[in-house]
Each structure stands twice: as C-alpha cells, then as structure tokens.
Scaffold this motif. Sequence first.
Motif, short mmCIF file in Angstrom:
data_model
loop_
_atom_site.label_atom_id
_atom_site.label_comp_id
_atom_site.label_asym_id
_atom_site.label_seq_id
_atom_site.Cartn_x
_atom_site.Cartn_y
_atom_site.Cartn_z
N ASN A 183 -6.07 3.17 -5.18
CA ASN A 183 -5.76 2.16 -6.20
C ASN A 183 -5.08 2.75 -7.44
O ASN A 183 -5.34 2.33 -8.57
N ILE A 184 -4.24 3.75 -7.21
CA ILE A 184 -3.44 4.34 -8.28
C ILE A 184 -2.05 3.71 -8.22
O ILE A 184 -1.41 3.69 -7.17
N LYS A 185 -1.61 3.18 -9.33
CA LYS A 185 -0.32 2.50 -9.36
C LYS A 185 0.82 3.50 -9.20
O LYS A 185 0.72 4.65 -9.61
N TRP A 186 1.91 3.02 -8.59
CA TRP A 186 3.10 3.86 -8.51
C TRP A 186 4.35 2.98 -8.61
O TRP A 186 4.34 1.82 -8.23
N GLY A 187 5.39 3.57 -9.18
CA GLY A 187 6.62 2.81 -9.37
C GLY A 187 7.83 3.71 -9.31
O GLY A 187 7.74 4.93 -9.12
N ILE A 188 8.99 3.09 -9.46
CA ILE A 188 10.27 3.77 -9.33
C ILE A 188 11.09 3.56 -10.59
O ILE A 188 11.22 2.43 -11.07
N LEU B 148 1.84 10.50 0.67
CA LEU B 148 1.46 10.47 -0.74
C LEU B 148 1.34 9.04 -1.24
O LEU B 148 0.36 8.68 -1.91
N LEU B 149 2.32 8.20 -0.91
CA LEU B 149 2.27 6.80 -1.36
C LEU B 149 1.08 6.06 -0.75
O LEU B 149 0.41 5.27 -1.42
N ILE B 150 0.82 6.35 0.51
CA ILE B 150 -0.34 5.72 1.17
C ILE B 150 -1.64 6.12 0.48
O ILE B 150 -2.52 5.29 0.24
N ASN C 107 5.56 -1.46 -1.62
CA ASN C 107 4.43 -1.73 -2.52
C ASN C 107 4.61 -1.15 -3.91
O ASN C 107 3.64 -1.08 -4.67
N ALA C 108 5.81 -0.77 -4.27
CA ALA C 108 6.04 -0.27 -5.63
C ALA C 108 5.63 -1.32 -6.65
O ALA C 108 6.00 -2.49 -6.55
#
Length: 226
Positions: A113-118, A105-107, A139-140
């Motif tokens: 080019n959708i941002k993701w964070g924690i 999913l993260l890959i 890459n968060a």
Amino acid sequence: MVSSQSTSPTIEYDAFLFDLDGTLLDTADDLGTALNTVLRSQQLDTVSREVYRAAASNGAAALLEVGFKDKWGEQPQAQLVKQLIDAYAANIAKHTTCFAGIEPLLIELERKNIKWGIMTNKPGFLTAPLVAAIPALKNACVVISGDTLAEAKPSPLPLLHCAKLMGVAPNRCLYIGDALRDIQAGKAAGMHTATALWGYVPNLTEVLSWQADFNWQSPIEGFNHI
C-alpha cells in the motif's frame, strides 16, 4: 560495482515517483526506429542501438542531433522534430518494455500500500498512450508529463505537484530517474533521489557527480526502502 547507497541511511518511504524513459521503460528501440526512419528519408546513414540509446532520454532534438551529427545545425529542425515525433507516435510501444525488475517492484509497492507515480518530461500526448499500452503501469496513482505544468524538470514544481496529488509529504517521497535533471528536480523538491543505473545514464564518473542519495544497479534495490 558502485555502491547502491551514498550518504543517506536506509529509509522507508510513503511514495515512490519514477521517471519514464530510461527508468520504468526501455523505450530506446522505438525512439531509435523513429530516428532511423527520418534519417533514411534524408538519404543518411542510420545509427546503431548503442549510439541512439545514449540520447534516448533527452528528447527528439537530441536524438536527431545524434543522427545528423555536424549537419544538424543546417537542417529545418522544427520540421524534422515533427517528423520524428509523428513516426514515434505511430509505433509508440512496438518494442518498449519495462526494465527487468520494475514489475516486481511495482507489485511489491502495491502489496505494501505504498503509492507510486510517474513524472516525465515527455509531452502528455505521448505519455498517455505509452502508459496505457503497458499493463504494468495501469495502477499509477498519478502521471504528470512535461507539459502538465508551465515548468518541467529540472524544476521541482512537477514533483511537488505529484506529492500534493498523492497526499504525501515531499520528504517522504523517493524520486528515481536516469538523468541529471531528475536528480536536480528531486533534490530541489526536498525528496530523496535514486539514480537508475540501468537506464540511459552517461559514464559512471558523471553519474556519481550528481550526488543522488542512492545509485541503484537494479530496481530490486528499491525493496530495501519499502
């Protein structure tokens, strides 16, 4: 089998935000090992994975209460919490791994080019080395801990802070977590929410009462929103 979707239509988001323990990472065995280290030091019976896993998202005191049971109220709680945290910090990623489906999913998020964070309630001094130890999380776009701001979940402020740092409108974010406070915080921030049913969730009836927009059996269901 619960439906992955409750009332919201399929939507594509500009950013995904994730809780950490019980959502991105299966940290239960490292937390449980720390708990059992404390219990052995007090000449008490250790607890099984099935028992400690249910409390793994709820913090050190909740874990200790599971282990000490009705004796917890009589204990030097602050001292034991410190002992557990020290034991956990010393072996913070010995057994911890991403849940199945998280890495793909993260890959895919990165490929699109959708941002993701924690955003986790874990304190920063534990969050930073844990995230650094897991290559899939490198890459968060943002990592916010429970003590980054004056308030933690279920307050929406940390999630709104994440959205601001990422340059994304809150209503274009999806927050995924495995606890009621995750869903409460996401809703209060004006984000859509998804329950991570693979995590440390209670019984399904209780989970459905949270009324998240989505209830995902697997992280792969996130592909439907990319």
